[in-house]
Motif scaffolding. Structure first.
Motif, PDB file in Angstrom:
ATOM      1  N   LYS A   1       5.386  17.068 -11.654  1.00 13.82           N
ATOM      2  CA  LYS A   1       5.852  17.883 -10.538  1.00 13.82           C
ATOM      3  C   LYS A   1       4.801  17.935  -9.430  1.00 13.82           C
ATOM      4  O   LYS A   1       5.129  17.827  -8.249  1.00 13.82           O
ATOM      5  N   GLY A   2       3.529  18.079  -9.819  1.00 11.00           N
ATOM      6  CA  GLY A   2       2.470  18.078  -8.814  1.00 11.00           C
ATOM      7  C   GLY A   2       2.465  16.780  -8.026  1.00 11.00           C
ATOM      8  O   GLY A   2       2.317  16.777  -6.804  1.00 11.00           O
ATOM      9  N   GLU A   3       2.688  15.694  -8.731  1.00 13.38           N
ATOM     10  CA  GLU A   3       2.704  14.400  -8.067  1.00 13.38           C
ATOM     11  C   GLU A   3       3.873  14.302  -7.085  1.00 13.38           C
ATOM     12  O   GLU A   3       3.719  13.853  -5.947  1.00 13.38           O
ATOM     13  N   ALA A   4       5.043  14.769  -7.517  1.00 15.49           N
ATOM     14  CA  ALA A   4       6.228  14.723  -6.643  1.00 15.49           C
ATOM     15  C   ALA A   4       5.999  15.587  -5.403  1.00 15.49           C
ATOM     16  O   ALA A   4       6.313  15.180  -4.281  1.00 15.49           O
ATOM     17  N   LEU A   5       5.424  16.777  -5.602  1.00 17.43           N
ATOM     18  CA  LEU A   5       5.140  17.661  -4.472  1.00 17.43           C
ATOM     19  C   LEU A   5       4.151  17.009  -3.514  1.00 17.43           C
ATOM     20  O   LEU A   5       4.310  17.061  -2.295  1.00 17.43           O
ATOM     21  N   PHE A   6       3.126  16.411  -4.101  1.00 13.68           N
ATOM     22  CA  PHE A   6       2.108  15.777  -3.269  1.00 13.68           C
ATOM     23  C   PHE A   6       2.736  14.681  -2.405  1.00 13.68           C
ATOM     24  O   PHE A   6       2.482  14.603  -1.203  1.00 13.68           O
ATOM     25  N   LYS A   7       3.578  13.864  -3.036  1.00 13.65           N
ATOM     26  CA  LYS A   7       4.205  12.769  -2.282  1.00 13.65           C
ATOM     27  C   LYS A   7       5.097  13.305  -1.181  1.00 13.65           C
ATOM     28  O   LYS A   7       5.176  12.741  -0.092  1.00 13.65           O
ATOM     29  N   GLU A   8       5.751  14.416  -1.474  1.00 10.96           N
ATOM     30  CA  GLU A   8       6.699  14.977  -0.510  1.00 10.96           C
ATOM     31  C   GLU A   8       5.975  15.659   0.661  1.00 10.96           C
ATOM     32  O   GLU A   8       6.361  15.499   1.811  1.00 10.96           O
ATOM     33  N   LYS A   9       4.908  16.435   0.361  1.00  9.86           N
ATOM     34  CA  LYS A   9       4.340  17.303   1.395  1.00  9.86           C
ATOM     35  C   LYS A   9       2.999  16.842   1.956  1.00  9.86           C
ATOM     36  O   LYS A   9       2.636  17.249   3.051  1.00  9.86           O
ATOM     37  N   CYS A  10       2.250  16.079   1.204  1.00 12.73           N
ATOM     38  CA  CYS A  10       0.855  15.837   1.587  1.00 12.73           C
ATOM     39  C   CYS A  10       0.535  14.365   1.839  1.00 12.73           C
ATOM     40  O   CYS A  10      -0.365  14.064   2.616  1.00 12.73           O
ATOM     41  N   ALA A  11       1.274  13.466   1.163  1.00 12.98           N
ATOM     42  CA  ALA A  11       0.864  12.058   1.184  1.00 12.98           C
ATOM     43  C   ALA A  11       0.961  11.427   2.571  1.00 12.98           C
ATOM     44  O   ALA A  11       0.265  10.449   2.839  1.00 12.98           O
ATOM     45  N   VAL A  12       1.797  11.986   3.470  1.00 10.78           N
ATOM     46  CA  VAL A  12       1.853  11.416   4.824  1.00 10.78           C
ATOM     47  C   VAL A  12       0.469  11.373   5.453  1.00 10.78           C
ATOM     48  O   VAL A  12       0.099  10.408   6.099  1.00 10.78           O
ATOM     49  N   CYS A  13      -0.280  12.457   5.296  1.00 16.50           N
ATOM     50  CA  CYS A  13      -1.617  12.519   5.893  1.00 16.50           C
ATOM     51  C   CYS A  13      -2.721  12.187   4.893  1.00 16.50           C
ATOM     52  O   CYS A  13      -3.823  11.837   5.280  1.00 16.50           O
ATOM     53  N   HIS A  14      -2.419  12.335   3.605  1.00 16.45           N
ATOM     54  CA  HIS A  14      -3.439  12.120   2.571  1.00 16.45           C
ATOM     55  C   HIS A  14      -3.022  11.018   1.594  1.00 16.45           C
ATOM     56  O   HIS A  14      -3.007  11.241   0.383  1.00 16.45           O
ATOM     57  N   PRO A  15      -2.687   9.821   2.096  1.00 13.32           N
ATOM     58  CA  PRO A  15      -2.308   8.759   1.153  1.00 13.32           C
ATOM     59  C   PRO A  15      -3.475   8.415   0.228  1.00 13.32           C
ATOM     60  O   PRO A  15      -4.612   8.306   0.702  1.00 13.32           O
ATOM     61  N   ASP A  16      -3.204   8.324  -1.074  1.00 10.71           N
ATOM     62  CA  ASP A  16      -4.247   8.041  -2.076  1.00 10.71           C
ATOM     63  C   ASP A  16      -5.424   9.006  -1.989  1.00 10.71           C
ATOM     64  O   ASP A  16      -6.556   8.641  -2.283  1.00 10.71           O
ATOM     65  N   GLY A  17      -5.152  10.226  -1.575  1.00  5.72           N
ATOM     66  CA  GLY A  17      -6.223  11.216  -1.513  1.00  5.72           C
ATOM     67  C   GLY A  17      -7.123  11.057  -0.305  1.00  5.72           C
ATOM     68  O   GLY A  17      -8.124  11.761  -0.181  1.00  5.72           O
ATOM     69  N   GLY A  18      -6.781  10.134   0.591  1.00  4.47           N
ATOM     70  CA  GLY A  18      -7.582   9.962   1.812  1.00  4.47           C
ATOM     71  C   GLY A  18      -7.162  10.958   2.880  1.00  4.47           C
ATOM     72  O   GLY A  18      -6.580  12.014   2.579  1.00  4.47           O
ATOM     73  N   ASN A  19      -7.490  10.647   4.118  1.00  2.06           N
ATOM     74  CA  ASN A  19      -7.092  11.517   5.227  1.00  2.06           C
ATOM     75  C   ASN A  19      -6.969  10.652   6.482  1.00  2.06           C
ATOM     76  O   ASN A  19      -7.971  10.200   7.032  1.00  2.06           O
ATOM     77  N   ILE A  20      -5.724  10.421   6.915  1.00  5.73           N
ATOM     78  CA  ILE A  20      -5.517   9.516   8.045  1.00  5.73           C
ATOM     79  C   ILE A  20      -5.956  10.145   9.367  1.00  5.73           C
ATOM     80  O   ILE A  20      -6.212   9.457  10.330  1.00  5.73           O
ATOM     81  N   MET A  21      -6.053  11.464   9.411  1.00  6.96           N
ATOM     82  CA  MET A  21      -6.389  12.129  10.667  1.00  6.96           C
ATOM     83  C   MET A  21      -7.887  12.363  10.815  1.00  6.96           C
ATOM     84  O   MET A  21      -8.434  12.324  11.904  1.00  6.96           O
ATOM     85  N   ASN A  22      -8.524  12.642   9.692  1.00  7.94           N
ATOM     86  CA  ASN A  22      -9.969  12.881   9.701  1.00  7.94           C
ATOM     87  C   ASN A  22     -10.558  12.286   8.429  1.00  7.94           C
ATOM     88  O   ASN A  22     -10.625  12.934   7.384  1.00  7.94           O
ATOM     89  N   PRO A  23     -10.996  11.020   8.528  1.00  8.09           N
ATOM     90  CA  PRO A  23     -11.426  10.276   7.331  1.00  8.09           C
ATOM     91  C   PRO A  23     -12.577  10.920   6.573  1.00  8.09           C
ATOM     92  O   PRO A  23     -12.850  10.546   5.434  1.00  8.09           O
ATOM     93  N   LYS A  24     -13.241  11.892   7.199  1.00  9.63           N
ATOM     94  CA  LYS A  24     -14.340  12.554   6.484  1.00  9.63           C
ATOM     95  C   LYS A  24     -13.831  13.626   5.531  1.00  9.63           C
ATOM     96  O   LYS A  24     -14.526  14.026   4.607  1.00  9.63           O
ATOM     97  N   GLU A  25     -12.624  14.132   5.805  1.00  6.58           N
ATOM     98  CA  GLU A  25     -12.100  15.247   5.009  1.00  6.58           C
ATOM     99  C   GLU A  25     -11.078  14.743   4.002  1.00  6.58           C
ATOM    100  O   GLU A  25      -9.904  15.076   4.071  1.00  6.58           O
ATOM    101  N   THR A  26     -11.531  13.940   3.050  1.00  4.96           N
ATOM    102  CA  THR A  26     -10.593  13.419   2.051  1.00  4.96           C
ATOM    103  C   THR A  26     -10.415  14.451   0.931  1.00  4.96           C
ATOM    104  O   THR A  26     -11.064  15.496   0.913  1.00  4.96           O
ATOM    105  N   LEU A  27      -9.548  14.120   0.002  1.00  5.87           N
ATOM    106  CA  LEU A  27      -9.297  15.021  -1.130  1.00  5.87           C
ATOM    107  C   LEU A  27     -10.066  14.559  -2.360  1.00  5.87           C
ATOM    108  O   LEU A  27      -9.817  15.011  -3.466  1.00  5.87           O
TER     109      LEU A  27
END
Ligand code: HEC
Length: 98
Positions: free
Chosen positions: A26-52
Motif C-alpha cells: 500500500k505504501g508503494e501504491a501511495l508513493f507512486k500515486e502521490k509522490c513519484a511524479v517529483c520523487h522518481p526512485d526516491g530522487g527529486n526532479i525539482m531540487n536534486p539536493k533534497e532526495t528521499l
C-alpha cells in the motif's frame, strides 16, 4: 488427520490475509500515486539536493507531507490520511536507503 488439515488451512488463510494488508504494497501504491511524479526512485526532479535517500525519521517525513513548501505540494489529511502518511514514511525509509 482431519483436525490437522483444518489447522493448516486456517494458518494459510491467516498468512494470506496478513500479507494482503501488509504495509509495503500500500505504501508503494501511495508513493507512486502521490509522490513519484517529483520523487522518481526516491530522487527529486525539482531540487536534486533534497532526495528521499537515507531518510530515517518517520516524523520528519510525515511532517514534510503535511507542510510541503519550497516547491513541494502540501498534502492535507483529506488527500493523505495520517495512517497513509505513516505508510509512505515506512515505505520511503525501507526503499530508498542509498
Ligand atoms: C510537486 C512536486 C512534489 C511532490 C508531488 C512531492 N514532493 Fe516531496 N519534495 C519536493 C521538493 C521540491 C522538495 C524539496 C523541498 C525543500 O527544499 O524544502 C521535497 C522534499 C521532500 C522531503 C524532504 C527531503 C529531504 O531530504 O529533506 C520529503 C521527506 C518529501 N519531499 C516527501 C514527499 C512525499 C512522501 C510525497 C508524496 C506524498 C512528496 N514528497 C510529494 C517536491 C515534491
Amino acid at each position: 488427520m482431519k483436525k490437522i488439515s483444518v489447522v493448516v488451512a486456517l494458518v494459510a488463510v491467516a498468512a494470506f490475509s496478513a500479507n494482503a494488508f501488509a504495509s509495503a504494497p500500500k505504501g508503494e501504491a501511495l508513493f507512486k500515486e502521490k509522490c513519484a511524479v517529483c520523487h522518481p526512485d526516491g530522487g527529486n526532479i525539482m531540487n536534486p539536493k533534497e532526495t528521499l535517500k537515507g531518510l530515517k525519521d518517520v516524523k520528519f517525513i510525515t511532517g514534510k507531507i503535511r507542510s510541503g513548501g519550497n516547491g513541494m505540494t502540501k498534502f492535507d489529511a483529506k488527500t493523505v490520511s495520517d495512517a497513509d502518511s505513516k505508510l509512505l514514511a515506512d515505505y520511503i525509509i525501507k526503499t530508498f536507503k542509498k
